[in-house]
Design a protein around this motif. Structure first.
Motif, PDB file in Angstrom:
ATOM      1  N   MET A   1     -30.629 100.003  45.732  1.00 55.02           N
ATOM      2  CA  MET A   1     -29.953  98.720  45.806  1.00 55.02           C
ATOM      3  C   MET A   1     -29.513  98.313  44.409  1.00 55.02           C
ATOM      4  O   MET A   1     -30.278  98.388  43.457  1.00 55.02           O
ATOM      5  N   ASN A   2     -28.267  97.897  44.304  1.00 47.82           N
ATOM      6  CA  ASN A   2     -27.743  97.444  43.015  1.00 47.82           C
ATOM      7  C   ASN A   2     -28.090  95.976  42.818  1.00 47.82           C
ATOM      8  O   ASN A   2     -27.904  95.154  43.713  1.00 47.82           O
ATOM      9  N   HIS A   3     -28.561  95.619  41.634  1.00 48.94           N
ATOM     10  CA  HIS A   3     -28.929  94.246  41.313  1.00 48.94           C
ATOM     11  C   HIS A   3     -27.850  93.631  40.426  1.00 48.94           C
ATOM     12  O   HIS A   3     -27.156  94.324  39.699  1.00 48.94           O
ATOM     13  N   PHE A   4     -27.761  92.327  40.500  1.00 48.43           N
ATOM     14  CA  PHE A   4     -26.787  91.608  39.681  1.00 48.43           C
ATOM     15  C   PHE A   4     -27.414  91.213  38.357  1.00 48.43           C
ATOM     16  O   PHE A   4     -28.618  90.937  38.266  1.00 48.43           O
ATOM     17  N   SER A   5     -26.578  91.158  37.329  1.00 50.89           N
ATOM     18  CA  SER A   5     -27.066  90.780  35.994  1.00 50.89           C
ATOM     19  C   SER A   5     -27.196  89.256  35.888  1.00 50.89           C
ATOM     20  O   SER A   5     -26.692  88.506  36.722  1.00 50.89           O
ATOM     21  N   LYS A   6     -27.875  88.822  34.812  1.00 51.26           N
ATOM     22  CA  LYS A   6     -28.016  87.381  34.567  1.00 51.26           C
ATOM     23  C   LYS A   6     -26.651  86.727  34.421  1.00 51.26           C
ATOM     24  O   LYS A   6     -26.410  85.631  34.925  1.00 51.26           O
ATOM     25  N   ASP A   7     -25.755  87.404  33.728  1.00 53.73           N
ATOM     26  CA  ASP A   7     -24.408  86.838  33.515  1.00 53.73           C
ATOM     27  C   ASP A   7     -23.669  86.661  34.838  1.00 53.73           C
ATOM     28  O   ASP A   7     -22.991  85.647  35.039  1.00 53.73           O
ATOM     29  N   ALA A   8     -23.812  87.631  35.739  1.00 56.79           N
ATOM     30  CA  ALA A   8     -23.142  87.537  37.033  1.00 56.79           C
ATOM     31  C   ALA A   8     -23.720  86.369  37.841  1.00 56.79           C
ATOM     32  O   ALA A   8     -22.979  85.611  38.495  1.00 56.79           O
ATOM     33  N   LEU A   9     -25.052  86.183  37.775  1.00 60.17           N
ATOM     34  CA  LEU A   9     -25.685  85.086  38.508  1.00 60.17           C
ATOM     35  C   LEU A   9     -25.315  83.731  37.896  1.00 60.17           C
ATOM     36  O   LEU A   9     -25.134  82.749  38.614  1.00 60.17           O
ATOM     37  N   LEU A  10     -25.188  83.679  36.562  1.00 57.87           N
ATOM     38  CA  LEU A  10     -24.755  82.439  35.905  1.00 57.87           C
ATOM     39  C   LEU A  10     -23.317  82.100  36.286  1.00 57.87           C
ATOM     40  O   LEU A  10     -22.985  80.936  36.520  1.00 57.87           O
ATOM     41  N   THR A  11     -22.488  83.099  36.359  1.00 58.97           N
ATOM     42  CA  THR A  11     -21.105  82.886  36.773  1.00 58.97           C
ATOM     43  C   THR A  11     -21.065  82.368  38.208  1.00 58.97           C
ATOM     44  O   THR A  11     -20.310  81.450  38.527  1.00 58.97           O
ATOM     45  N   TYR A  12     -21.926  82.936  39.056  1.00 55.38           N
ATOM     46  CA  TYR A  12     -22.030  82.469  40.443  1.00 55.38           C
ATOM     47  C   TYR A  12     -22.511  81.026  40.482  1.00 55.38           C
ATOM     48  O   TYR A  12     -21.996  80.202  41.237  1.00 55.38           O
ATOM     49  N   PHE A  13     -23.497  80.703  39.664  1.00 56.60           N
ATOM     50  CA  PHE A  13     -24.037  79.338  39.615  1.00 56.60           C
ATOM     51  C   PHE A  13     -22.953  78.338  39.209  1.00 56.60           C
ATOM     52  O   PHE A  13     -22.886  77.226  39.737  1.00 56.60           O
ATOM     53  N   ASN A  14     -22.097  78.699  38.300  1.00 63.54           N
ATOM     54  CA  ASN A  14     -21.025  77.814  37.835  1.00 63.54           C
ATOM     55  C   ASN A  14     -19.813  77.831  38.745  1.00 63.54           C
ATOM     56  O   ASN A  14     -18.787  77.247  38.433  1.00 63.54           O
ATOM     57  N   SER A  15     -19.915  78.518  39.866  1.00 63.46           N
ATOM     58  CA  SER A  15     -18.844  78.610  40.873  1.00 63.46           C
ATOM     59  C   SER A  15     -17.573  79.231  40.323  1.00 63.46           C
ATOM     60  O   SER A  15     -16.474  78.889  40.731  1.00 63.46           O
ATOM     61  N   ASP A  16     -17.738  80.175  39.383  1.00 59.98           N
ATOM     62  CA  ASP A  16     -16.571  80.849  38.800  1.00 59.98           C
ATOM     63  C   ASP A  16     -16.476  82.308  39.241  1.00 59.98           C
ATOM     64  O   ASP A  16     -15.600  83.034  38.799  1.00 59.98           O
ATOM     65  N   SER A  17     -17.359  82.732  40.119  1.00 58.36           N
ATOM     66  CA  SER A  17     -17.438  84.141  40.465  1.00 58.36           C
ATOM     67  C   SER A  17     -16.456  84.508  41.573  1.00 58.36           C
ATOM     68  O   SER A  17     -16.260  83.765  42.526  1.00 58.36           O
ATOM     69  N   ASP A  18     -15.870  85.690  41.426  1.00 56.91           N
ATOM     70  CA  ASP A  18     -15.002  86.229  42.475  1.00 56.91           C
ATOM     71  C   ASP A  18     -15.849  86.917  43.554  1.00 56.91           C
ATOM     72  O   ASP A  18     -15.371  87.184  44.653  1.00 56.91           O
ATOM     73  N   LEU A  19     -17.092  87.203  43.218  1.00 60.59           N
ATOM     74  CA  LEU A  19     -17.985  87.928  44.115  1.00 60.59           C
ATOM     75  C   LEU A  19     -18.950  86.977  44.831  1.00 60.59           C
ATOM     76  O   LEU A  19     -20.069  87.350  45.166  1.00 60.59           O
ATOM     77  N   GLU A  20     -18.541  85.769  45.075  1.00 57.55           N
ATOM     78  CA  GLU A  20     -19.419  84.735  45.617  1.00 57.55           C
ATOM     79  C   GLU A  20     -20.081  85.167  46.930  1.00 57.55           C
ATOM     80  O   GLU A  20     -21.297  85.054  47.094  1.00 57.55           O
ATOM     81  N   ASN A  21     -19.313  85.646  47.859  1.00 57.69           N
ATOM     82  CA  ASN A  21     -19.868  86.064  49.164  1.00 57.69           C
ATOM     83  C   ASN A  21     -20.847  87.228  49.012  1.00 57.69           C
ATOM     84  O   ASN A  21     -21.891  87.265  49.660  1.00 57.69           O
ATOM     85  N   GLU A  22     -20.491  88.183  48.145  1.00 57.90           N
ATOM     86  CA  GLU A  22     -21.362  89.340  47.923  1.00 57.90           C
ATOM     87  C   GLU A  22     -22.694  88.922  47.328  1.00 57.90           C
ATOM     88  O   GLU A  22     -23.757  89.380  47.762  1.00 57.90           O
ATOM     89  N   ILE A  23     -22.625  88.020  46.334  1.00 59.41           N
ATOM     90  CA  ILE A  23     -23.853  87.575  45.664  1.00 59.41           C
ATOM     91  C   ILE A  23     -24.727  86.794  46.639  1.00 59.41           C
ATOM     92  O   ILE A  23     -25.947  86.970  46.670  1.00 59.41           O
ATOM     93  N   GLU A  24     -24.130  85.939  47.463  1.00 58.72           N
ATOM     94  CA  GLU A  24     -24.903  85.174  48.441  1.00 58.72           C
ATOM     95  C   GLU A  24     -25.626  86.105  49.411  1.00 58.72           C
ATOM     96  O   GLU A  24     -26.813  85.914  49.702  1.00 58.72           O
ATOM     97  N   LYS A  25     -24.929  87.122  49.919  1.00 59.23           N
ATOM     98  CA  LYS A  25     -25.555  88.070  50.835  1.00 59.23           C
ATOM     99  C   LYS A  25     -26.686  88.821  50.131  1.00 59.23           C
ATOM    100  O   LYS A  25     -27.756  89.028  50.696  1.00 59.23           O
ATOM    101  N   HIS A  26     -26.440  89.210  48.878  1.00 58.83           N
ATOM    102  CA  HIS A  26     -27.433  89.960  48.121  1.00 58.83           C
ATOM    103  C   HIS A  26     -28.681  89.104  47.851  1.00 58.83           C
ATOM    104  O   HIS A  26     -29.812  89.592  47.963  1.00 58.83           O
ATOM    105  N   LEU A  27     -28.475  87.817  47.529  1.00 61.94           N
ATOM    106  CA  LEU A  27     -29.608  86.939  47.259  1.00 61.94           C
ATOM    107  C   LEU A  27     -30.470  86.733  48.505  1.00 61.94           C
ATOM    108  O   LEU A  27     -31.682  86.557  48.402  1.00 61.94           O
ATOM    109  N   LEU A  28     -29.850  86.780  49.674  1.00 60.75           N
ATOM    110  CA  LEU A  28     -30.608  86.651  50.911  1.00 60.75           C
ATOM    111  C   LEU A  28     -31.484  87.877  51.174  1.00 60.75           C
ATOM    112  O   LEU A  28     -32.532  87.780  51.810  1.00 60.75           O
TER     113      LEU A  28
END
Length: 137
Positions: free
Chosen positions: A1-28
């Motif tokens: 399983m591939n994990h996301f980096s801190k920077d990717a999660l911070l980008t997601y937190f700031n609602s600037d990520s293009d991978l929003e749906n992917e990160i949400e599924k991965h966090l679940l």
């Protein structure tokens, strides 16, 4: 399983990520990334505490928008209350209020009707006398 980096999660937190749906599924699905995301959020919230002068700055901004009443206006209000209280005490001590009560009690004892009825009767009597004087001339 591939994990996301801190920077990717911070980008997601700031609602600037293009991978929003992917990160949400991965966090679940991924407990490790979820824990990392929660720790990042806690760090951000701890660093986002209010400054020491926040209250003073906010109050100053509010006072600029809504200035407080002037001291002279407040002093006038207090003066009016003091004058009213003083007059009430003075009138009470001189018995003015007691005299008003006595007049009411006397009127009730005499059972002559109200003061208004008495005044109307007297006024009618005076008017009748005036009519009689004018008719006789």
């Amino acid at each position: 399983m591939n994990h996301f980096s801190k920077d990717a999660l911070l980008t997601y937190f700031n609602s600037d990520s293009d991978l929003e749906n992917e990160i949400e599924k991965h966090l679940l699905e991924c407990e490790r990334c979820t824990n990392l995301y929660v720790s990042l959020i806690e760090d951000i919230e701890i660093n986002a505490e209010l400054s020491e002068d926040f209250t003073d700055t906010t109050v100053q901004q509010i006072e600029k928008i809504l200035p407080s009443p002037s001291k002279t206006k407040q002093n006038k209000v207090v003066t009016h209350y003091l004058v009213a209280a003083g007059l009430t005490i003075l009138l009470t001590l001189t018995g003015v209020f007691q005299d008003a009560l006595n007049v009411t009690e006397i009127q009730q004892k005499q059972n002559n009707g109200s003061i208004t009825d008495h005044l109307m009767t007297k006024t009618n009597d005076v008017l009748e006398e005036m009519k009689g004087v004018h008719h006789n001339e």
